[in-house]
Scaffold this active site. Structure first.
Site, PDB file in Angstrom:
ATOM      1  N   TYR A 477       0.651  -1.329   0.079  1.00 28.98           N
ATOM      2  CA  TYR A 477      -0.335   0.118   0.137  1.00 28.98           C
ATOM      3  C   TYR A 477       0.812   1.441  -0.207  1.00 28.98           C
ATOM      4  CZ  TYR A 477      -2.670  -3.833   2.055  1.00 28.98           C
ATOM      5  OH  TYR A 477      -3.438  -5.359   2.292  1.00 28.98           O
ATOM      6  N   HIS A 478       1.943   0.540  -0.620  1.00 29.33           N
ATOM      7  CA  HIS A 478       2.847   2.208  -0.592  1.00 29.33           C
ATOM      8  C   HIS A 478       3.312   2.460  -2.127  1.00 29.33           C
ATOM      9  CE1 HIS A 478       4.752   0.460   3.331  1.00 29.33           C
ATOM     10  NE2 HIS A 478       4.020   1.382   3.388  1.00 29.33           N
ATOM     11  N   PRO A 479       2.345   2.819  -2.860  1.00 29.13           N
ATOM     12  CA  PRO A 479       3.229   3.148  -4.306  1.00 29.13           C
ATOM     13  C   PRO A 479       3.160   4.729  -4.672  1.00 29.13           C
ATOM     14  CG  PRO A 479      -0.065   3.089  -3.642  1.00 29.13           C
ATOM     15  CD  PRO A 479       0.529   3.227  -2.736  1.00 29.13           C
TER      16      PRO A 479
END
Ligand SMILES: Cc1cc2nc3c(=O)[nH]c(=O)nc-3n(C[C@H](O)[C@H](O)[C@H](O)COP(=O)(O)OP(=O)(O)OC[C@H]3O[C@@H](n4cnc5c(N)ncnc54)[C@H](O)[C@@H]3O)c2cc1C
Length: 543
Positions: A477-479
């Site tokens: 969840y770190h785009p």
């Protein structure tokens, strides 16, 4: 709506009240002569679960505050479509995230600068980190956290004995112990700090906007979806927004700043005619400026999760079930402490996948508990005694992309992360899984462990572990990186975050990272927002 009355013209319009957008709007509005509008598609996440750190599990699939995106089927992951939560609320993803605070390594930022981005090296970004931080704990020193900023950073409310043993076992594997991951460490293990204040989650909105929301020169409008940026003669002059079915235009007399996050910022640009000309034509969008890099260079940290059963006192799973759960609830309500006040991970080891790596490219984050993601969307703490760790590949070589699914601004963007499409990422992950097993097999942790549950003791060869990763691996969840900063043909913004080829338009959020930072991405996203305001104000002064 908060702040002054709604107007039709502002000096600056910021699109997206997320980690970066709140920091931009706050700092721009420090000047009372400047009128700032902060626009957010989501609403205000309130209530017990939105406030308590443990509530992350409830927000994980809550469509009121979460875009709940999914990737395109990923060919390298057996064509699975991965769930990608993104915050849709005041505070953006920081309103629903795991609260872990890691700046990134100094070399991440020095690398950005070396790619042709002056002003983004460590010595330049460190003062920005320090001025946003408010930390009262033990990690001092020149490179320690700041102490007077708006964003509170705290140590874990509980330092569980199993996490202490994880750090000690890491030390016995030649990974030095630190009190904080402040960006200077070559390899290190320690407790993680978190954006938690007096036991409550602290989103970027809570830290930067809530304390100043009555400023007459700052208007925050939630529940409005920006459908495009309005342009005249290749200059951004305002935005068009939708509230339900009602459309209206708002004028920006100075600049528009896009802070809609790594998936939506490229989407907003493409809907506004900024992107690859051929791709825009396919959706009937008139090209304002052909900028082929928009949506390209998407990066995220790939994750493999590992779980093990442990002796009863080595996990806090049972504390969150039965009567103990109520005892924890009472403790939390009375003191703001206990297990409900913890971030998603308690400790971590930042390590190199090989001695040749220039600096750390793996994060092994650890928790003396486990949970299960049910197909229904429920995230449940397990009842058995167990611990878990996530192995993240933090400097991935694989690159993905964000595209338009349609010209409908309300349709989710299409995106493809292409995880594990580069052999280097597979090698790094294999190394990470083996390093984790080495730590778990080292005392004092080893005698707490009963058996590895996933991937399981039978999974030992490269092929078995690669198969496990392709079947079970997830995103962190770190785009980042989809509107990258730089001056090559695929760059979207320059080092002052101005969109190439278009005047009065900037992007400020995780999408501008040329390479994703080698740690969790909330802290650097906020730093980018705060620094963007510096650049905007300096350019306005110079003009
Ligand atoms: C479940 C989860 C857990 C995470 N855990 C951690 C963690 O523990 N530690 C950590 O460091 N990082 C974590 N992250 C990542 C971190 O939160 C993000 O990297 C960071 O918040 C990104 O900031 P941003 O400003 O780029 O985007 P965001 O914070 O996502 O902000 C974008 C904002 O723009 C709004 N928006 C989008 N499109 C439009 C539009 N068209 N009109 C109006 N508004 C729009 C969105 O609703 C959103 O509020 C996590 C993320 C998630 C989702």
């Amino acid at each position: 709506m908060s702040g002054g009355a709604v107007a039709q013209t502002y000096d600056y319009i910021v699109i997206g009240a997320g980690s970066a957008g709140c920091a931009v709007a706050r700092r721009l509005s420090d000047d009372p002569s400047v009128r700032v509008l902060l626009l957010e598609a989501g609403g205000h996440a309130k209530g017990f679960w939105a406030r308590s750190p443990v509530g992350m599990a409830k927000l994980f699939k809550d469509k009121r505050f979460n875009w709940m995106y999914s990737t395109e089927p990923v060919p390298t992951l057996r064509h699975r479509s991965l769930y990608w939560p993104r915050g849709k609320a005041l505070g953006g993803s920081s309103a629903i995230n795991g609260l872990v605070y890691v700046r990134g390594n100094r070399k991440d930022f020095d690398h950005w600068e070396s790619l042709g981005n002056p002003g983004w090296g460590w010595e330049s970004v460190l003062p920005v980190f320090r001025r946003i931080e408010k930390y009262g704990g033990a990690a001092g020193s020149r490179h320690g956290y700041g102490s007077d900023g708006p964003l509170t950073i705290s140590d874990p409310a509980v330092k569980h004995p199993t996490a202490i043993d994880f750090i000690e076992a890491a030390r016995r594997n030649q990974i030095p112990t630190v009190t904080a991951f402040t960006g200077m460490e070559p390899e290190s293990a320690g407790f993680l700090q978190a954006t938690i204040r007096n036991g409550a989650r602290q989103s970027s909105y809570d830290a930067f906007i809530a304390p100043v929301r009555n400023r007459p020169n700052l208007v925050v409008e939630s529940g409005v979806h920006v459908r495009r940026i309005v342009m005249q003669n290749r200059q951004a002059v305002g935005v068009e927004v939708l509230r339900g079915n009602q459309a209206r235009s708002i004028t920006a007399s100075r600049e528009v700043i896009v802070s809609a996050g790594a998936l939506n910022s490229p989407q907003v640009l493409m809907l506004s005619g900024i992107g690859d000309g051929d791709a825009l034509r396919q959706h009937g969008i008139e090209t304002q400026f052909h900028l082929p890099g928009v949506g390209q260079n998407l990066q995220d940290h790939f994750v493999a999760r590992v779980q093990a059963s442990v002796t009863p006192e080595s996990s806090y799973n049972r504390s969150l079930h039965g009567w103990r759960k109520y005892a924890e609830g009472i403790k939390y309500l009375m003191t703001g402490g206990g297990y409900l006040a913890l971030a998603a991970s308690m400790a971590a080891a930042l390590v190199k996948s090989s001695p040749d790596a220039d600096y750390t490219d793996l994060e092994i984050s650890f928790r003396p508990m486990t949970f299960t993601y049910h197909a229904s969307g429920k995230v449940e703490i397990d009842r058995h005694d167990a611990m878990s760790a996530s192995v993240y590949n933090t400097r991935p070589a694989s690159r993905g992309e964000v595209r338009l699914r349609s010209a409908d601004p309300l349709a989710p963007p299409a995106f493809q992360p292409n995880f594990l499409s580069d052999q280097r990422d597979i090698r790094a992950m294999l190394s990470g899984l083996r390093k984790l097993r080495a730590i778990w097999a080292t005392e004092p942790l080893a005698s707490r462990m009963i058996a590895e549950l996933t991937p399981g003791p039978g999974m030992v060869t490269d092929d078995q572990l690669i198969d496990y990763m392709r079947r079970e691996g997830q995103n962190a969840y770190h785009p980042a990186g989809s509107c990258k900063m730089g001056n090559d043909p695929m760059a979207v913004v320059d080092a002052r975050l101005r969109v190439h080829g278009i005047g009065r338009l900037r992007v400020a959020d995780a999408s501008i990272m040329p390479t994703v930072t080698s740690g969790n991405t909330n802290a650097p996203s906020i730093m980018i927002g705060d620094k963007a305001a510096d650049l905007i104000l300096a350019d306005a002064k110079a003009a």
